[in-house]
Design a protein around this motif. Structure first.
Motif, PDB file in Angstrom:
ATOM      1  N   ILE A 184      -6.493  -3.702 -62.858  1.00  0.00           N
ATOM      2  CA  ILE A 184      -6.897  -5.109 -62.884  1.00  0.00           C
ATOM      3  C   ILE A 184      -6.207  -5.837 -64.027  1.00  0.00           C
ATOM      4  O   ILE A 184      -6.165  -5.363 -65.166  1.00  0.00           O
ATOM      5  N   THR A 185      -5.686  -7.012 -63.707  1.00  0.00           N
ATOM      6  CA  THR A 185      -5.065  -7.893 -64.688  1.00  0.00           C
ATOM      7  C   THR A 185      -5.645  -9.289 -64.527  1.00  0.00           C
ATOM      8  O   THR A 185      -5.828  -9.769 -63.398  1.00  0.00           O
ATOM      9  N   LEU A 186      -5.946  -9.926 -65.635  1.00  0.00           N
ATOM     10  CA  LEU A 186      -6.459 -11.294 -65.622  1.00  0.00           C
ATOM     11  C   LEU A 186      -5.455 -12.234 -66.262  1.00  0.00           C
ATOM     12  O   LEU A 186      -4.674 -11.827 -67.129  1.00  0.00           O
ATOM     13  N   VAL A 187      -5.491 -13.478 -65.851  1.00  0.00           N
ATOM     14  CA  VAL A 187      -4.770 -14.538 -66.551  1.00  0.00           C
ATOM     15  C   VAL A 187      -5.825 -15.530 -67.024  1.00  0.00           C
ATOM     16  O   VAL A 187      -6.630 -16.028 -66.224  1.00  0.00           O
ATOM     17  N   ILE A 188      -5.825 -15.788 -68.325  1.00  0.00           N
ATOM     18  CA  ILE A 188      -6.817 -16.671 -68.928  1.00  0.00           C
ATOM     19  C   ILE A 188      -6.182 -18.030 -69.208  1.00  0.00           C
ATOM     20  O   ILE A 188      -5.148 -18.120 -69.869  1.00  0.00           O
ATOM     21  N   ASP A 189      -6.800 -19.084 -68.687  1.00  0.00           N
ATOM     22  CA  ASP A 189      -6.356 -20.460 -68.935  1.00  0.00           C
ATOM     23  C   ASP A 189      -4.870 -20.656 -68.660  1.00  0.00           C
ATOM     24  O   ASP A 189      -4.180 -21.375 -69.393  1.00  0.00           O
ATOM     25  N   ASP A 190      -4.358 -19.995 -67.614  1.00  0.00           N
ATOM     26  CA  ASP A 190      -2.952 -20.133 -67.206  1.00  0.00           C
ATOM     27  C   ASP A 190      -1.974 -19.737 -68.306  1.00  0.00           C
ATOM     28  O   ASP A 190      -0.801 -20.106 -68.255  1.00  0.00           O
ATOM     29  N   ALA A 191      -2.438 -18.999 -69.321  1.00  0.00           N
ATOM     30  CA  ALA A 191      -1.567 -18.753 -70.468  1.00  0.00           C
ATOM     31  C   ALA A 191      -1.587 -17.316 -70.975  1.00  0.00           C
ATOM     32  O   ALA A 191      -0.551 -16.788 -71.390  1.00  0.00           O
ATOM     33  N   ILE A 192      -2.726 -16.670 -70.961  1.00  0.00           N
ATOM     34  CA  ILE A 192      -2.857 -15.344 -71.577  1.00  0.00           C
ATOM     35  C   ILE A 192      -3.029 -14.284 -70.487  1.00  0.00           C
ATOM     36  O   ILE A 192      -3.965 -14.358 -69.687  1.00  0.00           O
ATOM     37  N   ARG A 193      -2.133 -13.307 -70.476  1.00  0.00           N
ATOM     38  CA  ARG A 193      -2.219 -12.197 -69.517  1.00  0.00           C
ATOM     39  C   ARG A 193      -3.017 -11.076 -70.161  1.00  0.00           C
ATOM     40  O   ARG A 193      -2.677 -10.586 -71.240  1.00  0.00           O
ATOM     41  N   LEU A 194      -4.097 -10.673 -69.492  1.00  0.00           N
ATOM     42  CA  LEU A 194      -4.995  -9.660 -70.020  1.00  0.00           C
ATOM     43  C   LEU A 194      -4.917  -8.427 -69.123  1.00  0.00           C
ATOM     44  O   LEU A 194      -5.350  -8.441 -67.972  1.00  0.00           O
ATOM     45  N   ASN A 224       0.327 -14.520 -75.661  1.00  0.00           N
ATOM     46  CA  ASN A 224       0.553 -14.616 -74.213  1.00  0.00           C
ATOM     47  C   ASN A 224       0.294 -13.311 -73.465  1.00  0.00           C
ATOM     48  O   ASN A 224       0.356 -13.273 -72.237  1.00  0.00           O
ATOM     49  N   ASN A 225      -0.005 -12.215 -74.218  1.00  0.00           N
ATOM     50  CA  ASN A 225      -0.277 -10.945 -73.539  1.00  0.00           C
ATOM     51  C   ASN A 225      -1.191 -10.071 -74.402  1.00  0.00           C
ATOM     52  O   ASN A 225      -0.941  -9.891 -75.592  1.00  0.00           O
ATOM     53  N   ILE A 226      -2.263  -9.555 -73.772  1.00  0.00           N
ATOM     54  CA  ILE A 226      -3.168  -8.641 -74.452  1.00  0.00           C
ATOM     55  C   ILE A 226      -3.307  -7.403 -73.567  1.00  0.00           C
ATOM     56  O   ILE A 226      -3.760  -7.492 -72.424  1.00  0.00           O
ATOM     57  N   ASP A 227      -2.929  -6.256 -74.111  1.00  0.00           N
ATOM     58  CA  ASP A 227      -2.999  -5.000 -73.359  1.00  0.00           C
ATOM     59  C   ASP A 227      -4.140  -4.158 -73.928  1.00  0.00           C
ATOM     60  O   ASP A 227      -4.115  -3.749 -75.082  1.00  0.00           O
ATOM     61  N   LEU A 228      -5.137  -3.909 -73.089  1.00  0.00           N
ATOM     62  CA  LEU A 228      -6.325  -3.172 -73.528  1.00  0.00           C
ATOM     63  C   LEU A 228      -6.313  -1.701 -73.117  1.00  0.00           C
ATOM     64  O   LEU A 228      -7.316  -1.005 -73.232  1.00  0.00           O
ATOM     65  N   ARG A 229      -5.186  -1.210 -72.644  1.00  0.00           N
ATOM     66  CA  ARG A 229      -5.117   0.173 -72.135  1.00  0.00           C
ATOM     67  C   ARG A 229      -4.885   1.183 -73.259  1.00  0.00           C
ATOM     68  O   ARG A 229      -4.014   2.045 -73.176  1.00  0.00           O
ATOM     69  N   TYR A 230      -5.674   1.063 -74.305  1.00  0.00           N
ATOM     70  CA  TYR A 230      -5.589   1.999 -75.431  1.00  0.00           C
ATOM     71  C   TYR A 230      -6.980   2.540 -75.713  1.00  0.00           C
ATOM     72  O   TYR A 230      -7.992   1.889 -75.414  1.00  0.00           O
ATOM     73  N   ALA A 231      -7.048   3.713 -76.321  1.00  0.00           N
ATOM     74  CA  ALA A 231      -8.331   4.365 -76.553  1.00  0.00           C
ATOM     75  C   ALA A 231      -9.221   3.586 -77.520  1.00  0.00           C
ATOM     76  O   ALA A 231     -10.421   3.431 -77.293  1.00  0.00           O
ATOM     77  N   GLY A 233      -7.917   0.557 -79.450  1.00  0.00           N
ATOM     78  CA  GLY A 233      -7.378  -0.711 -79.913  1.00  0.00           C
ATOM     79  C   GLY A 233      -6.735  -1.492 -78.779  1.00  0.00           C
ATOM     80  O   GLY A 233      -6.922  -1.183 -77.604  1.00  0.00           O
ATOM     81  N   ILE A 234      -5.975  -2.508 -79.162  1.00  0.00           N
ATOM     82  CA  ILE A 234      -5.270  -3.325 -78.177  1.00  0.00           C
ATOM     83  C   ILE A 234      -3.876  -3.648 -78.691  1.00  0.00           C
ATOM     84  O   ILE A 234      -3.626  -3.633 -79.900  1.00  0.00           O
ATOM     85  N   ALA A 235      -2.980  -3.930 -77.754  1.00  0.00           N
ATOM     86  CA  ALA A 235      -1.634  -4.383 -78.121  1.00  0.00           C
ATOM     87  C   ALA A 235      -1.534  -5.849 -77.747  1.00  0.00           C
ATOM     88  O   ALA A 235      -1.931  -6.264 -76.647  1.00  0.00           O
ATOM     89  N   VAL A 236      -1.025  -6.641 -78.666  1.00  0.00           N
ATOM     90  CA  VAL A 236      -0.957  -8.090 -78.486  1.00  0.00           C
ATOM     91  C   VAL A 236       0.477  -8.559 -78.612  1.00  0.00           C
ATOM     92  O   VAL A 236       1.207  -8.117 -79.513  1.00  0.00           O
ATOM     93  N   LYS A 237       0.899  -9.439 -77.735  1.00  0.00           N
ATOM     94  CA  LYS A 237       2.219 -10.048 -77.836  1.00  0.00           C
ATOM     95  C   LYS A 237       2.049 -11.548 -78.043  1.00  0.00           C
ATOM     96  O   LYS A 237       1.388 -12.224 -77.262  1.00  0.00           O
ATOM     97  N   GLU A 238       2.657 -12.036 -79.121  1.00  0.00           N
ATOM     98  CA  GLU A 238       2.634 -13.471 -79.393  1.00  0.00           C
ATOM     99  C   GLU A 238       3.932 -14.070 -78.887  1.00  0.00           C
ATOM    100  O   GLU A 238       5.009 -13.525 -79.119  1.00  0.00           O
ATOM    101  N   GLY A 239       3.838 -15.186 -78.218  1.00  0.00           N
ATOM    102  CA  GLY A 239       5.067 -15.769 -77.696  1.00  0.00           C
ATOM    103  C   GLY A 239       4.985 -17.244 -77.402  1.00  0.00           C
ATOM    104  O   GLY A 239       5.962 -17.867 -77.007  1.00  0.00           O
ATOM    105  N   ARG A 240       3.829 -17.856 -77.601  1.00  0.00           N
ATOM    106  CA  ARG A 240       3.679 -19.279 -77.318  1.00  0.00           C
ATOM    107  C   ARG A 240       3.870 -20.091 -78.592  1.00  0.00           C
ATOM    108  O   ARG A 240       3.250 -19.829 -79.612  1.00  0.00           O
ATOM    109  N   SER A 241       4.743 -21.067 -78.513  1.00  0.00           N
ATOM    110  CA  SER A 241       4.988 -22.008 -79.608  1.00  0.00           C
ATOM    111  C   SER A 241       5.528 -21.337 -80.862  1.00  0.00           C
ATOM    112  O   SER A 241       5.409 -21.859 -81.958  1.00  0.00           O
ATOM    113  N   MET A 242       6.131 -20.132 -80.709  1.00  0.00           N
ATOM    114  CA  MET A 242       6.698 -19.448 -81.865  1.00  0.00           C
ATOM    115  C   MET A 242       7.572 -18.301 -81.358  1.00  0.00           C
ATOM    116  O   MET A 242       7.457 -17.881 -80.203  1.00  0.00           O
ATOM    117  N   PRO A 243       8.481 -17.770 -82.185  1.00  0.00           N
ATOM    118  CA  PRO A 243       9.294 -16.632 -81.762  1.00  0.00           C
ATOM    119  C   PRO A 243       8.408 -15.462 -81.357  1.00  0.00           C
ATOM    120  O   PRO A 243       7.371 -15.214 -81.965  1.00  0.00           O
TER     121      PRO A 243
END
Length: 255
Positions: A184-194, A224-231, A233-243
């Motif tokens: 399952i994957t969600l998109v939050i507010d057309d911006a964040i992929r969960l 723009n991306n949050i990956d919760l498939r870890y025992a 923690g989570i992996a986060v990717k920042e990419g909106r309005s910045m490098p």
């Protein structure tokens, strides 16, 4: 006796005249209630009066009292937006038509709309419904109505599980997808992929909710991306309005 027979004959003649008049009385006004479509806006949600009248045109050509109301009802219910129709006569020659339309609550697999009654309908253009959340389920082509209904029920249950706490945080699901493998994957507010994956979905989601009660929530504006498939923690990717950059957040506690 002759006089009595004459009166009876006159009475019967008058009765037959009235009967013939009533039988041949044309249908007057056709009053339609409950439809939301507009004849001026082609493709708009709902059934228009013009479309509904065209469906029953051949059925209302007979005398008002000879109309087959069941045939008219069935003809109206062939319209894609009509869930149920009510048809009744009103004195002296008005035909009342009540329309119960489907109410869409989500888009389903790109082409369909999911209604409040759990049924699928196909609109003229799905683009008119971009304001509704998109549900995509690739869990295999439905073999029958029962399996399709189960798919829909499962997806709605997951959507409600995710959406209720997110709304409390001021967030909304704009897309929910499930792969054939159950990921399952969600998109939050057309911006964040969960990304939730296929296992321990509820535990992983609660891990995110725990983070939303911390200063982490302030970072959502650039994530723009949050990956919760870890025992733990989570992996986060920042990419909106910045490098773009990535980071891992470990040891997330939740209740």
């Amino acid at each position: 006796n002759i006089f009595a027979l004459g009166i009876l004959s006159l009475f019967l003649g008058g009765f037959l005249s009235v009967f013939n008049f009533m039988a041949e009385m044309p249908t007057g006004e056709i009053f339609i209630s409950g439809q939301t479509g507009s004849d001026l806006h082609a493709g708009r949600q709902g059934a228009s009066e013009k479309e509904l009248l065209s469906l029953v045109e051949k059925d209302v050509g007979e005398g008002f009292w000879q109309l087959n109301l069941e045939d008219i009802k069935q003809a109206l219910e062939t319209h894609a937006w009509v869930r149920q129709a009510e048809v009744r006569r009103e004195w002296p020659n008005r035909l009342f038509v009540g329309i119960d339309e489907y109410v869409p609550v989500a888009r389903w697999n790109d082409y369909y709309l999911l209604t409040t009654t759990g049924e699928l309908i196909m609109p003229k253009s799905i683009l008119l419904f971009n304001y509704l959340p998109m549900l995509r389920d690739q869990g295999g082509a439905a073999q029958n109505e029962f399996s399709e209904a189960k798919q829909i029920k499962d997806m709605i249950a997951w959507f409600n599980f995710f959406q209720r706490p997110l709304i409390a945080q001021g967030l909304n699901i704009t897309e929910q997808s499930r792969t054939a493998q159950g990921e399952i994957t969600l998109v939050i507010d057309d911006a964040i992929r969960l990304v939730l994956g296929a296992e321990d979905i509820k535990v992983r989601f609660r891990r995110l909710l725990a983070l939303l009660d911390t200063p982490f929530k302030e970072k959502l504006a650039v994530i723009n991306n949050i990956d919760l498939r870890y025992a733990n923690g989570i992996a986060v990717k920042e990419g909106r309005s910045m490098p773009q950059s990535s980071m891992y957040i470990g040891q997330v506690k939740h209740h």
